[in-house]
Design a protein around this motif. Sequence first.
Motif, PDB file in Angstrom:
ATOM      1  N   TYR A   8     -16.498  11.892  27.005  1.00  0.00           N
ATOM      2  CA  TYR A   8     -16.497  11.399  25.630  1.00  0.00           C
ATOM      3  C   TYR A   8     -15.072  11.150  25.154  1.00  0.00           C
ATOM      4  O   TYR A   8     -14.247  12.063  25.190  1.00  0.00           O
ATOM      5  CB  TYR A   8     -17.170  12.469  24.777  1.00  0.00           C
ATOM      6  N   ARG A  12     -14.622  16.238  19.379  1.00  0.00           N
ATOM      7  CA  ARG A  12     -15.747  17.023  18.853  1.00  0.00           C
ATOM      8  C   ARG A  12     -15.236  18.175  17.978  1.00  0.00           C
ATOM      9  O   ARG A  12     -15.929  19.164  17.782  1.00  0.00           O
ATOM     10  CB  ARG A  12     -16.597  17.581  19.997  1.00  0.00           C
ATOM     11  N   LEU A  20     -18.342  11.897  11.866  1.00  0.00           N
ATOM     12  CA  LEU A  20     -19.762  11.567  12.061  1.00  0.00           C
ATOM     13  C   LEU A  20     -20.533  11.640  10.745  1.00  0.00           C
ATOM     14  O   LEU A  20     -21.402  10.807  10.475  1.00  0.00           O
ATOM     15  CB  LEU A  20     -20.403  12.515  13.073  1.00  0.00           C
ATOM     16  N   GLU A  49     -33.504  12.386  18.506  1.00  0.00           N
ATOM     17  CA  GLU A  49     -32.261  11.615  18.480  1.00  0.00           C
ATOM     18  C   GLU A  49     -31.476  11.952  19.746  1.00  0.00           C
ATOM     19  O   GLU A  49     -31.244  13.133  20.044  1.00  0.00           O
ATOM     20  CB  GLU A  49     -31.409  11.926  17.248  1.00  0.00           C
ATOM     21  N   GLY A  51     -27.940  11.824  21.768  1.00  0.00           N
ATOM     22  CA  GLY A  51     -26.527  11.762  21.379  1.00  0.00           C
ATOM     23  C   GLY A  51     -26.401  12.102  19.909  1.00  0.00           C
ATOM     24  O   GLY A  51     -25.819  11.369  19.113  1.00  0.00           O
ATOM     25  N   THR A  52     -26.941  13.258  19.531  1.00  0.00           N
ATOM     26  CA  THR A  52     -27.139  13.597  18.108  1.00  0.00           C
ATOM     27  C   THR A  52     -25.878  14.082  17.406  1.00  0.00           C
ATOM     28  O   THR A  52     -25.814  14.062  16.177  1.00  0.00           O
ATOM     29  CB  THR A  52     -28.273  14.635  17.983  1.00  0.00           C
ATOM     30  N   GLY A  53     -24.864  14.533  18.158  1.00  0.00           N
ATOM     31  CA  GLY A  53     -23.623  14.990  17.520  1.00  0.00           C
ATOM     32  C   GLY A  53     -23.855  16.204  16.637  1.00  0.00           C
ATOM     33  O   GLY A  53     -24.268  17.272  17.102  1.00  0.00           O
ATOM     34  N   ASP A  75     -28.041  16.180  22.998  1.00  0.00           N
ATOM     35  CA  ASP A  75     -26.664  15.718  23.213  1.00  0.00           C
ATOM     36  C   ASP A  75     -26.168  16.324  24.529  1.00  0.00           C
ATOM     37  O   ASP A  75     -26.616  17.407  24.926  1.00  0.00           O
ATOM     38  CB  ASP A  75     -25.757  16.165  22.053  1.00  0.00           C
ATOM     39  N   VAL A  76     -25.227  15.647  25.166  1.00  0.00           N
ATOM     40  CA  VAL A  76     -24.660  16.179  26.399  1.00  0.00           C
ATOM     41  C   VAL A  76     -23.826  17.427  26.111  1.00  0.00           C
ATOM     42  O   VAL A  76     -23.603  18.248  27.000  1.00  0.00           O
ATOM     43  CB  VAL A  76     -23.835  15.075  27.116  1.00  0.00           C
ATOM     44  N   LEU A  96     -28.879  17.535  26.760  1.00  0.00           N
ATOM     45  CA  LEU A  96     -29.547  16.599  27.667  1.00  0.00           C
ATOM     46  C   LEU A  96     -28.599  15.424  27.889  1.00  0.00           C
ATOM     47  O   LEU A  96     -28.042  14.889  26.923  1.00  0.00           O
ATOM     48  CB  LEU A  96     -30.859  16.108  27.037  1.00  0.00           C
ATOM     49  N   ASP A  97     -28.421  15.032  29.147  1.00  0.00           N
ATOM     50  CA  ASP A  97     -27.565  13.887  29.475  1.00  0.00           C
ATOM     51  C   ASP A  97     -28.381  12.606  29.388  1.00  0.00           C
ATOM     52  O   ASP A  97     -29.333  12.403  30.148  1.00  0.00           O
ATOM     53  CB  ASP A  97     -27.004  14.071  30.898  1.00  0.00           C
ATOM     54  N   ALA A  98     -28.005  11.741  28.460  1.00  0.00           N
ATOM     55  CA  ALA A  98     -28.762  10.511  28.213  1.00  0.00           C
ATOM     56  C   ALA A  98     -28.655   9.508  29.355  1.00  0.00           C
ATOM     57  O   ALA A  98     -29.364   8.497  29.349  1.00  0.00           O
ATOM     58  CB  ALA A  98     -28.266   9.853  26.929  1.00  0.00           C
ATOM     59  N   PHE A  99     -27.766   9.750  30.311  1.00  0.00           N
ATOM     60  CA  PHE A  99     -27.673   8.846  31.465  1.00  0.00           C
ATOM     61  C   PHE A  99     -28.373   9.439  32.689  1.00  0.00           C
ATOM     62  O   PHE A  99     -28.342   8.872  33.776  1.00  0.00           O
ATOM     63  CB  PHE A  99     -26.210   8.539  31.791  1.00  0.00           C
ATOM     64  N   ARG A 116     -27.621   6.081  17.762  1.00  0.00           N
ATOM     65  CA  ARG A 116     -26.625   5.539  16.830  1.00  0.00           C
ATOM     66  C   ARG A 116     -25.225   5.794  17.357  1.00  0.00           C
ATOM     67  O   ARG A 116     -24.921   6.872  17.870  1.00  0.00           O
ATOM     68  CB  ARG A 116     -26.790   6.175  15.433  1.00  0.00           C
ATOM     69  N   PHE A 117     -24.372   4.798  17.220  1.00  0.00           N
ATOM     70  CA  PHE A 117     -22.953   4.868  17.590  1.00  0.00           C
ATOM     71  C   PHE A 117     -22.738   5.162  19.085  1.00  0.00           C
ATOM     72  O   PHE A 117     -22.047   6.109  19.455  1.00  0.00           O
ATOM     73  CB  PHE A 117     -22.214   5.912  16.737  1.00  0.00           C
ATOM     74  N   ILE A 121     -19.107   4.807  23.871  1.00  0.00           N
ATOM     75  CA  ILE A 121     -19.545   5.651  24.989  1.00  0.00           C
ATOM     76  C   ILE A 121     -19.948   4.819  26.212  1.00  0.00           C
ATOM     77  O   ILE A 121     -19.635   5.183  27.348  1.00  0.00           O
ATOM     78  CB  ILE A 121     -20.727   6.542  24.544  1.00  0.00           C
TER      79      ILE A 121
HETATM   80  C1  LIG Z   1     -20.318   8.776  18.063  1.00  0.00           C
HETATM   81  S1  LIG Z   1     -21.305  10.228  18.278  1.00  0.00           S
HETATM   82  C2  LIG Z   1     -22.782   9.816  17.349  1.00  0.00           C
HETATM   83  C3  LIG Z   1     -23.567  11.025  16.893  1.00  0.00           C
HETATM   84  C4  LIG Z   1     -24.842  10.719  16.114  1.00  0.00           C
HETATM   85  N1  LIG Z   1     -25.717   9.831  16.870  1.00  0.00           N
HETATM   86  C5  LIG Z   1     -24.576  10.133  14.759  1.00  0.00           C
HETATM   87  O1  LIG Z   1     -24.857   8.952  14.551  1.00  0.00           O
HETATM   88  O2  LIG Z   1     -24.083  10.862  13.877  1.00  0.00           O
HETATM   89  C6  LIG Z   1     -21.855  10.050  19.932  1.00  0.00           C
HETATM   90  C7  LIG Z   1     -22.527  11.291  20.504  1.00  0.00           C
HETATM   91  O3  LIG Z   1     -23.021  10.981  21.814  1.00  0.00           O
HETATM   92  C8  LIG Z   1     -22.827  12.108  22.623  1.00  0.00           C
HETATM   93  N2  LIG Z   1     -22.843  11.732  24.040  1.00  0.00           N
HETATM   94  C9  LIG Z   1     -21.844  11.155  24.768  1.00  0.00           C
HETATM   95  N3  LIG Z   1     -22.248  10.979  26.038  1.00  0.00           N
HETATM   96  C10 LIG Z   1     -23.527  11.447  26.108  1.00  0.00           C
HETATM   97  C11 LIG Z   1     -24.468  11.546  27.158  1.00  0.00           C
HETATM   98  N4  LIG Z   1     -24.182  11.129  28.396  1.00  0.00           N
HETATM   99  N5  LIG Z   1     -25.684  12.082  26.875  1.00  0.00           N
HETATM  100  C12 LIG Z   1     -25.982  12.519  25.616  1.00  0.00           C
HETATM  101  N6  LIG Z   1     -25.118  12.461  24.594  1.00  0.00           N
HETATM  102  C13 LIG Z   1     -23.901  11.925  24.824  1.00  0.00           C
HETATM  103  C14 LIG Z   1     -21.503  12.685  22.163  1.00  0.00           C
HETATM  104  O4  LIG Z   1     -21.371  14.046  22.549  1.00  0.00           O
HETATM  105  C15 LIG Z   1     -21.591  12.482  20.653  1.00  0.00           C
HETATM  106  O5  LIG Z   1     -22.144  13.593  20.020  1.00  0.00           O
END
Ligand SMILES: C[S@@+](CC[C@H](N)C(=O)[O-])C[C@H]1O[C@@H](n2cnc3c(N)ncnc32)[C@H](O)[C@@H]1O
Length: 208
Positions: A8, A12, A20, A49, A51-53, A75-76, A96-99, A116-117, A121
């Motif tokens: 990332y 964080r 965020l 959601e 990648g929930t941050g 989120d990862v 959870l790794d979204a990839f 979102r956002f 990434i």
């Molecule tokens: C820009 S933030 C957006 C957070 C949230 N979606 C929001 O809109 O407030 C991107 C998020 O994606 C997460 N992220 C990055 N790579 C990821 C992955 N491989 N799997 C899951 N989450 C991931 C980051 O840790 C971060 O929390």
Amino acid sequence: MPAATDDYVLGRDLHGSIRLEAQHLLFKMHNGYALNPKIPISSDMKIAEIGTGTGIWLQDIASQLPETVQLHGYDVSANQFPPASLCPPNLTFATLDAFGDVPAHLVETYDVVHLRFWCAIIRGNDPGALIRHAIRLLKPGGYLQWEDADMGKPTMRGDESEAFHKLGMSVLRTFNVLLDWIGDIPKLVADHGLTVVDSATRPFDSTL
Ligand SMILES: C[S@@+](CC[C@H](N)C(=O)[O-])C[C@H]1O[C@@H](n2cnc3c(N)ncnc32)[C@H](O)[C@@H]1O
């Protein structure tokens, strides 16, 4: 433990979390909603959601939905998750790794998946793995709500903003974060078999 694919480029720390939450307010004022009103609500629905941050989007919609709706943030990294003691019982978070692969117990689980956002990434202009992951989480007939920032085509005002944007884009390029795919999200999800029911790209109002 963060997954091996976690590289990332945004922070964080406290500033990262405030960013965020400010972006959430910005997008809510921009769109006029958190959960798109075209999505039907039912008392037994499940919403995730990826990648929930900080989970601010889920926390916001929790206050507007029946307490029986299950809300799951993934989120990862768990670094920005809110403390469980501050969340309603129907809102939980997990790593959870979204990839990566979707665990068997989560396949076709959700009525709504929110993204979102992902602009800073996705590498190499290819969000395919993320889209496949989101679709795998969705029940057939479920809704994907995706909001993103087309930072490659911003409306800029002033020399300092333009200089900052130029610098930011060059930093992202060094990480192979390219932004050409963002304007194509409706086509990309349609290519993966989804039906686009709503799509809009608009500059921010000047007050924002
Ligand atoms: C820009 S933030 C957006 C957070 C949230 N979606 C929001 O809109 O407030 C991107 C998020 O994606 C997460 N992220 C990055 N790579 C990821 C992955 N491989 N799997 C899951 N989450 C991931 C980051 O840790 C971060 O929390």
